[in-house]
Write a protein that holds these residues in place. Structure first.
Motif, PDB file in Angstrom:
ATOM      1  N   ASN A 105      30.891  47.372  58.419  1.00 28.61           N
ATOM      2  CA  ASN A 105      32.022  48.206  57.981  1.00 28.61           C
ATOM      3  C   ASN A 105      32.848  47.487  56.917  1.00 28.61           C
ATOM      4  N   ALA A 106      33.080  46.198  57.132  1.00 33.39           N
ATOM      5  CA  ALA A 106      33.856  45.423  56.153  1.00 33.39           C
ATOM      6  C   ALA A 106      33.094  45.319  54.840  1.00 33.39           C
ATOM      7  N   GLU A 107      31.786  45.123  54.914  1.00 32.93           N
ATOM      8  CA  GLU A 107      30.978  45.065  53.693  1.00 32.93           C
ATOM      9  C   GLU A 107      30.995  46.405  52.954  1.00 32.93           C
ATOM     10  N   THR A 108      30.937  47.491  53.690  1.00 34.56           N
ATOM     11  CA  THR A 108      30.971  48.823  53.070  1.00 34.56           C
ATOM     12  C   THR A 108      32.278  49.037  52.324  1.00 34.56           C
ATOM     13  N   ALA A 109      33.376  48.675  52.945  1.00 34.22           N
ATOM     14  CA  ALA A 109      34.679  48.843  52.301  1.00 34.22           C
ATOM     15  C   ALA A 109      34.815  47.938  51.077  1.00 34.22           C
ATOM     16  N   ALA A 110      34.380  46.684  51.212  1.00 36.37           N
ATOM     17  CA  ALA A 110      34.455  45.760  50.077  1.00 36.37           C
ATOM     18  C   ALA A 110      33.538  46.210  48.945  1.00 36.37           C
ATOM     19  N   ARG A 111      32.356  46.692  49.290  1.00 40.33           N
ATOM     20  CA  ARG A 111      31.415  47.187  48.286  1.00 40.33           C
ATOM     21  C   ARG A 111      32.029  48.365  47.518  1.00 40.33           C
ATOM     22  N   ALA A 112      32.673  49.275  48.230  1.00 38.25           N
ATOM     23  CA  ALA A 112      33.311  50.424  47.580  1.00 38.25           C
ATOM     24  C   ALA A 112      34.420  49.962  46.637  1.00 38.25           C
ATOM     25  N   MET A 113      35.179  48.959  47.056  1.00 35.88           N
ATOM     26  CA  MET A 113      36.237  48.442  46.185  1.00 35.88           C
ATOM     27  C   MET A 113      35.656  47.795  44.934  1.00 35.88           C
ATOM     28  N   MET A 114      34.575  47.051  45.088  1.00 38.54           N
ATOM     29  CA  MET A 114      33.965  46.394  43.936  1.00 38.54           C
ATOM     30  C   MET A 114      33.364  47.427  42.979  1.00 38.54           C
ATOM     31  N   LYS A 115      32.805  48.480  43.547  1.00 36.40           N
ATOM     32  CA  LYS A 115      32.259  49.556  42.726  1.00 36.40           C
ATOM     33  C   LYS A 115      33.379  50.230  41.930  1.00 36.40           C
ATOM     34  N   ASN A 116      34.496  50.501  42.590  1.00 32.93           N
ATOM     35  CA  ASN A 116      35.651  51.098  41.900  1.00 32.93           C
ATOM     36  C   ASN A 116      36.219  50.160  40.846  1.00 32.93           C
ATOM     37  N   LEU A 117      36.249  48.881  41.148  1.00 27.64           N
ATOM     38  CA  LEU A 117      36.743  47.901  40.179  1.00 27.64           C
ATOM     39  C   LEU A 117      35.851  47.884  38.943  1.00 27.64           C
ATOM     40  N   ASP A 118      34.547  47.841  39.161  1.00 26.44           N
ATOM     41  CA  ASP A 118      33.613  47.853  38.029  1.00 26.44           C
ATOM     42  C   ASP A 118      33.766  49.123  37.201  1.00 26.44           C
ATOM     43  N   ARG A 119      33.961  50.235  37.870  1.00 23.97           N
ATOM     44  CA  ARG A 119      34.128  51.505  37.160  1.00 23.97           C
ATOM     45  C   ARG A 119      35.425  51.480  36.342  1.00 23.97           C
ATOM     46  N   ALA A 120      36.479  50.957  36.930  1.00 22.38           N
ATOM     47  CA  ALA A 120      37.777  50.933  36.247  1.00 22.38           C
ATOM     48  C   ALA A 120      37.792  49.965  35.066  1.00 22.38           C
ATOM     49  N   THR A 121      37.104  48.845  35.218  1.00 27.05           N
ATOM     50  CA  THR A 121      37.128  47.831  34.154  1.00 27.05           C
ATOM     51  C   THR A 121      35.975  47.975  33.172  1.00 27.05           C
ATOM     52  N   THR A 122      34.987  48.754  33.541  1.00 30.49           N
ATOM     53  CA  THR A 122      33.733  48.918  32.778  1.00 30.49           C
ATOM     54  C   THR A 122      33.033  47.578  32.530  1.00 30.49           C
ATOM     55  N   ARG A 123      33.236  46.627  33.405  1.00 34.01           N
ATOM     56  CA  ARG A 123      32.610  45.306  33.242  1.00 34.01           C
ATOM     57  C   ARG A 123      31.328  45.168  34.056  1.00 34.01           C
ATOM     58  N   HIS A 124      31.204  45.848  35.154  1.00 37.80           N
ATOM     59  CA  HIS A 124      30.012  45.838  36.002  1.00 37.80           C
ATOM     60  C   HIS A 124      29.591  44.428  36.416  1.00 37.80           C
ATOM     61  N   GLU A 125      30.565  43.688  36.902  1.00 33.72           N
ATOM     62  CA  GLU A 125      30.307  42.326  37.368  1.00 33.72           C
ATOM     63  C   GLU A 125      30.651  42.123  38.836  1.00 33.72           C
ATOM     64  N   ALA A 126      31.668  42.814  39.313  1.00 35.89           N
ATOM     65  CA  ALA A 126      32.156  42.577  40.677  1.00 35.89           C
ATOM     66  C   ALA A 126      31.140  43.013  41.724  1.00 35.89           C
ATOM     67  N   LEU A 127      30.567  44.194  41.573  1.00 35.89           N
ATOM     68  CA  LEU A 127      29.610  44.676  42.566  1.00 35.89           C
ATOM     69  C   LEU A 127      28.353  43.807  42.622  1.00 35.89           C
ATOM     70  N   PRO A 128      27.727  43.470  41.491  1.00 32.51           N
ATOM     71  CA  PRO A 128      26.559  42.581  41.587  1.00 32.51           C
ATOM     72  C   PRO A 128      26.905  41.218  42.202  1.00 32.51           C
ATOM     73  N   ALA A 129      28.089  40.706  41.904  1.00 32.05           N
ATOM     74  CA  ALA A 129      28.501  39.426  42.491  1.00 32.05           C
ATOM     75  C   ALA A 129      28.671  39.565  44.004  1.00 32.05           C
ATOM     76  N   PHE A 130      29.256  40.682  44.425  1.00 34.55           N
ATOM     77  CA  PHE A 130      29.416  40.913  45.858  1.00 34.55           C
ATOM     78  C   PHE A 130      28.055  41.050  46.541  1.00 34.55           C
ATOM     79  N   GLU A 131      27.132  41.743  45.913  1.00 27.58           N
ATOM     80  CA  GLU A 131      25.797  41.905  46.501  1.00 27.58           C
ATOM     81  C   GLU A 131      25.096  40.553  46.633  1.00 27.58           C
ATOM     82  N   ARG A 132      25.261  39.688  45.636  1.00 25.34           N
ATOM     83  CA  ARG A 132      24.663  38.342  45.724  1.00 25.34           C
ATOM     84  C   ARG A 132      25.312  37.552  46.864  1.00 25.34           C
TER      85      ARG A 132
END
Length: 131
Positions: free
Chosen positions: A53-80
């Motif tokens: 559950n915590a990973e799901t919430a953090a993943r959603a936040m990282m996805k939103n962050l990447d979308r907002a910044t258009t950098r696409h770095e937070a989600l791949p870093a979280f997945e690693r």
């Protein structure tokens, strides 16, 4: 809508992690190994679900962050990081079990290790995104 989902997940995890849990083996202190194994078997699914559950919430936040910044770095870093955590958990707890040199408590120690690490991971992730 996604923000509401993320917030809901965060609140669920925060509530579940409000008080730190004692070490699993301490929580399952019992008269014999059969009772300890039974207790740990009951604790393990909740610890894993809290982590997921915590990973799901953090993943959603990282996805939103990447979308907002258009950098696409937070989600791949979280997945690693999540993959590295799972590898660490497997190796570390296997080592804990092996440290019992084949003794009858090895399985108990290994299961307790997984529970404790999953609880700690869920707590750490919830501190990151619940502020």
């Amino acid at each position: 809508m996604r923000f509401i989902f993320t917030l809901a997940c965060a609140l669920i995890v925060a509530h579940a992690q409000a008080e730190p849990s004692p070490p699993a083996q301490t929580e399952c202190d019992a008269a014999n190994q059969v009772l300890i194994k039974t207790c740990l078997a009951k604790l393990a699914p909740q610890a894993e679900q809290d982590r997921l559950n915590a990973e799901t919430a953090a993943r959603a936040m990282m996805k939103n962050l990447d979308r907002a910044t258009t950098r696409h770095e937070a989600l791949p870093a979280f997945e690693r990081a999540s993959k590295a955590y799972r590898s660490y958990r497997q190796a570390h707890c296997a080592w804990i079990g092996k440290s019992f040199a084949g003794g009858s408590g090895a399985g108990i120690a290994e299961q307790a290790c997984r529970i404790d690490l999953d609880r700690a991971r869920a707590e750490e992730l919830s501190r990151f995104y619940v502020q």
